[in-house]
Enzyme design. Structure first.
Site, PDB file in Angstrom:
ATOM      1  N   ASP A 315       9.580   3.097  -7.868  1.00 30.45           N
ATOM      2  CA  ASP A 315       8.388   2.336  -7.588  1.00 30.45           C
ATOM      3  C   ASP A 315       7.324   2.912  -8.534  1.00 30.45           C
ATOM      4  OD1 ASP A 315       6.720   0.643  -6.015  1.00 30.45           O
ATOM      5  OD2 ASP A 315       5.927   2.429  -5.050  1.00 30.45           O
ATOM      6  N   ASP A 508       7.198   6.031  -2.745  1.00 28.75           N
ATOM      7  CA  ASP A 508       6.284   6.940  -2.048  1.00 28.75           C
ATOM      8  C   ASP A 508       6.151   6.567  -0.582  1.00 28.75           C
ATOM      9  OD1 ASP A 508       4.885   4.624  -2.269  1.00 28.75           O
ATOM     10  OD2 ASP A 508       3.055   5.529  -3.034  1.00 28.75           O
ATOM     11  N   ASP A 512       7.374   0.482   0.892  1.00 30.68           N
ATOM     12  CA  ASP A 512       8.705   0.271   0.346  1.00 30.68           C
ATOM     13  C   ASP A 512       9.835   0.789   1.231  1.00 30.68           C
ATOM     14  OD1 ASP A 512       7.569   2.181  -2.445  1.00 30.68           O
ATOM     15  OD2 ASP A 512       8.156   2.910  -0.492  1.00 30.68           O
TER      16      ASP A 512
HETATM   17  P1  ADP Z   1       3.488  -0.815  -6.569  1.00 32.38           P
HETATM   18  O1  ADP Z   1       4.679  -1.664  -6.665  1.00 32.38           O
HETATM   19  O2  ADP Z   1       2.938  -0.516  -7.914  1.00 32.38           O
HETATM   20  O3  ADP Z   1       3.679   0.400  -5.741  1.00 32.38           O
HETATM   21  P2  ADP Z   1       2.296  -2.396  -4.411  1.00 32.38           P
HETATM   22  O4  ADP Z   1       3.506  -3.215  -4.133  1.00 32.38           O
HETATM   23  O5  ADP Z   1       1.891  -1.408  -3.386  1.00 32.38           O
HETATM   24  O6  ADP Z   1       2.354  -1.691  -5.855  1.00 32.38           O
HETATM   25  O7  ADP Z   1       1.099  -3.359  -4.679  1.00 32.38           O
HETATM   26  C1  ADP Z   1       1.211  -4.343  -5.680  1.00 32.38           C
HETATM   27  C2  ADP Z   1      -0.115  -4.914  -6.083  1.00 32.38           C
HETATM   28  O8  ADP Z   1      -0.712  -5.552  -4.972  1.00 32.38           O
HETATM   29  C3  ADP Z   1      -1.099  -3.881  -6.543  1.00 32.38           C
HETATM   30  O9  ADP Z   1      -0.972  -3.618  -7.920  1.00 32.38           O
HETATM   31  C4  ADP Z   1      -2.421  -4.591  -6.233  1.00 32.38           C
HETATM   32  O10 ADP Z   1      -2.741  -5.483  -7.253  1.00 32.38           O
HETATM   33  C5  ADP Z   1      -2.118  -5.360  -4.987  1.00 32.38           C
HETATM   34  N1  ADP Z   1      -2.487  -4.634  -3.774  1.00 32.38           N
HETATM   35  C6  ADP Z   1      -1.649  -4.152  -2.838  1.00 32.38           C
HETATM   36  N2  ADP Z   1      -2.316  -3.546  -1.851  1.00 32.38           N
HETATM   37  C7  ADP Z   1      -3.611  -3.619  -2.189  1.00 32.38           C
HETATM   38  C8  ADP Z   1      -4.822  -3.163  -1.584  1.00 32.38           C
HETATM   39  N3  ADP Z   1      -4.840  -2.497  -0.430  1.00 32.38           N
HETATM   40  N4  ADP Z   1      -5.978  -3.436  -2.219  1.00 32.38           N
HETATM   41  C9  ADP Z   1      -5.982  -4.096  -3.381  1.00 32.38           C
HETATM   42  N5  ADP Z   1      -4.897  -4.526  -4.000  1.00 32.38           N
HETATM   43  C10 ADP Z   1      -3.717  -4.313  -3.421  1.00 32.38           C
HETATM   44 MG    MG Z   2       3.941   1.463  -3.914  1.00 32.79          MG
END
Ligand code: ADP
Ligand code: MG
Length: 615
Positions: A315, A508, A512
């Site tokens: 991730d 993390d 996920d």
């Molecule tokens: P990653 O796969 O990089 O771990 P996430 O799946 O947690 O990222 O989130 C994907 C995207 O969704 C982030 O890049 C962001 O654009 C948006 N996002 C998710 N949660 C939030 C939040 N709490 N506030 C703002 N944007 C969010």
């Molecule tokens: Mg993440």
């Protein structure tokens, strides 16, 4: 040595001395037998006792039975000295095993040291020392320098450095000050801290880790199950073989005492102790060695699977990158920049996402919880909440499309958090994350450890994803994924496995958990904070260094190598000596030497699994 081991040692020494005396005594016949019976009983009474007890409970065929039959048989043949010596050697082997198991267990239990003994709770004007389990959420505790932090909490007063090495295996101390979250199990090094407790003891990091470690040995590897099954069929087969070796040739050629002796020798040699003890011990050592490096493995089956890792999927946020974003630009449409940031921070007030934490940290105003209602977090998109009555959405383009806000992209590189109020586009905040210092090394060492493919999945934009992917040298990057799509990607990659190859997912633990459990092996990192991660993963990295994934794989591979060596070695030697015994070329002395020798060598080999410093 434990008191029990010391007692066994004393019995062996006393038995040995009496044995020598009996050898020198000028006696013959029954009185000589009686003389040898003393050291025999001294050395072997527990073996005999266990053999009888097992017969009563129906589980006849184990090594106790083999030893009892063989030695009593030797007595019957008038080979008193052999009978006693066999028992003495056998006990030496037992002592050795006990010691080795104890050492592995202790190195796992070193982690158990994180269990706090007491907490100083503020009650009235004074401090009261109580069991950590009796402290409630909201109570204030004081952690003095030199003491272990007993419960998770927030620092109210004081500043100090914490030694987290017991949890992470890393020696770098961590600075904490007023407002910081601290985690149970660390040792307070310098200043006194007043801490408000945030979780009951049963839910603290320490309690979860202890639980995990205590249960680790109950999840058995295939190799271990194989050994258990093997022993179940092997021992009766050997007893049958010994009986046949006695009866058939005696009937054919006569000379039954000789065949009886050979059958007994055969029985002694056949004891599969080395195998039965060394395989679980090797896994145990591997788990112990890993935990010394801050890698918690929930069971030996996971170690076995990890050794076959071929595809490693990461991730992005919080795993390969720090997950602590700096606000690099604020581009508002109609309000002042600080208002836009405040709007976003308020909407994010209840979220635990790394983006959310960073926005809140960047906002210098007081965030009043009373202004926020109806919070919904949309995984992979962002959050929505009512702030001062208006519906604020903060997140990526997908979220803006959902509320119909006409958003536009930004020329800046970084993760863009768009903000809309009641569907009106209010602008965006640009934040950027940095890759972890060891992320590049993590990807490289995985390749060196023989991993075929490294992949990164992210919910972030393609631009950010590609940039990180190129910087780190990943084989494949998939961006703009919702959690469900991450799972689809995992399915696709599972289909790409070749042969026995296994897929590892490293995350993390923030949204996920499904991927962690769908992969062949789920590795969660930064477990010091996230309880969900500890639950969902098979392997937990106590710190948040992605390079530990390669370390874990190397530990797993080496452990499996040791297991295989021991199986081949023990079975090989056994087969040779059995054959020699059946042909009358090995006597009972040789048999015992072979058995104890193989056990000791296999145990020493198993103990190597504990040493992981340079992996
Ligand atoms: P990653 O796969 O990089 O771990 P996430 O799946 O947690 O990222 O989130 C994907 C995207 O969704 C982030 O890049 C962001 O654009 C948006 N996002 C998710 N949660 C939030 C939040 N709490 N506030 C703002 N944007 C969010
Ligand atoms: Mg993440």
């Amino acid at each position: 040595m434990t008191p029990k081991q010391r007692r066994l040692l004393a019995r062996i020494l006393a038995g040995g001395a009496l044995f020598l005396l009996a050898q020198l005594a000028p006696l013959a016949g029954l009185s000589r037998a009686a003389l040898f019976l003393v050291p025999y009983a001294l050395a072997g009474w527990d073996v005999l006792y266990r053999a009888v007890r097992n017969i009563r409970s129906g589980e006849i065929f184990d090594e106790n039975f083999l030893m009892a039959v063989a030695t009593i048989g030797a007595f019957a043949l008038g080979e008193y000295a052999e009978a006693v010596a066999v028992m003495l050697f056998y006990q030496v082997g037992e002592l050795f095993q006990g010691y080795a198991v104890g050492r592995s267990r202790r190195s796992i239990a070193a982690l158990m040291d994180i269990r706090p003994d007491y907490a100083n709770v503020e009650r009235g004007d004074g401090l009261e020392q109580v069991d950590p389990e009796q402290v409630g959420v909201g109570d204030v505790i004081v952690v003095k320098p030199g003491e272990r932090v007993p419960l998770d909490g927030t620092v109210l007063e004081g500043a100090s450095t914490l030694d987290t090495s017991a949890l992470t295996g890393e020696s770098l101390p961590r600075d904490v000050a007023c407002g910081d979250e601290i985690i149970s199990g660390c040792v307070n090094l310098s200043g006194a801290l007043r801490v408000r407790v945030t979780h009951p003891f049963g839910e603290t990091t320490v309690a979860r880790i202890l639980d995990l470690v205590e249960n680790a040995s109950s999840r058995k590897a295939r190799a271990e199950n194989f050994i258990t099954k093997f022993a179940r069929y092997y021992t009766p087969a050997v007893v049958g073989g010994a009986a046949a070796l006695f009866v058939l040739p005696s009937l054919a050629f006569g000379n039954w005492t000789e065949w009886f002796r050979r059958a007994l020798t055969f029985l002694v040699i056949s004891c599969p102790c080395a195998l039965v003890i060394s395989v679980p011990l090797s896994f145990f050592g591997g788990i112990g060695g890993a935990s010394k490096r801050g890698i918690l493995v929930k069971g030996s089956n996971y170690l076995e699977t990890l050794a076959e890792a071929g595809i490693v999927v990461f991730d992005k946020t919080g795993t390969l990158t720090r997950g602590s974003f700096d606000v690099t630009a604020i581009h508002p449409n109609e309000v002042p920049p600080e208002d836009l940031l405040e709007m976003a921070a308020l909407a994010e007030l209840l979220s635990d996402h790394p983006i959310s934490r960073s926005l809140k940290a960047a906002c210098r105003r007081d965030l009043d919880r009373g202004r926020v209602r109806d919070v919904t977090e949309i995984a992979g998109e962002g959050v929505q909440a009512r702030v001062d009555g208006r519906l604020i959405s903060a997140g990526n383009g997908k979220l803006m499309d959902r509320v119909g806000a006409p958003w536009h992209d930004c020329h800046r590189t970084g993760t863009i958090v768009h903000v809309a109020a009641d569907g009106r586009y209010m602008g965006h905040v640009v934040i950027s994350d940095t890759v972890k210092p060891d992320a590049q090394q993590a990807v490289r060492t995985l390749k060196e450890a023989g991993v075929r493919k490294t992949v990164m999945l992210t919910g972030d934009s393609a631009r950010v994803g590609e940039a990180v992917g190129t910087q780190l040298g990943l084989d494949e990057v998939r961006a703009q994924l919702l959690p469900a799509q991450k799972l689809e990607q995992i399915e696709r990659l599972l289909g790409e496995r070749k042969g026995r190859e296994k897929l590892v997912f490293v995350g993390d633990g923030i949204n996920d958990a499904p991927a962690l459990s769908r992969a062949d092996i789920g590795i969660a990192m930064g477990a010091m904070g996230s309880a969900a991660a500890i639950e969902a993963a098979d392997i937990v990295l106590m710190d948040d260094q992605p390079s530990k994934v390669a370390t874990a794989i190397r530990i797993a591979r080496r452990t499996l190598r040791i297991v295989r060596q021991n199986i081949v070695f023990a079975l090989g030697v056994k087969a040779v000596v059995l054959l020699l015994g059946a042909m009358g070329l090995a006597n009972m002395w040789a048999a015992v030497f072979a058995d104890v020798g193989v056990s000791v060598i296999a145990i020493l080999n198993a103990m190597r699994a504990l040493r992981t410093r340079n992996l």
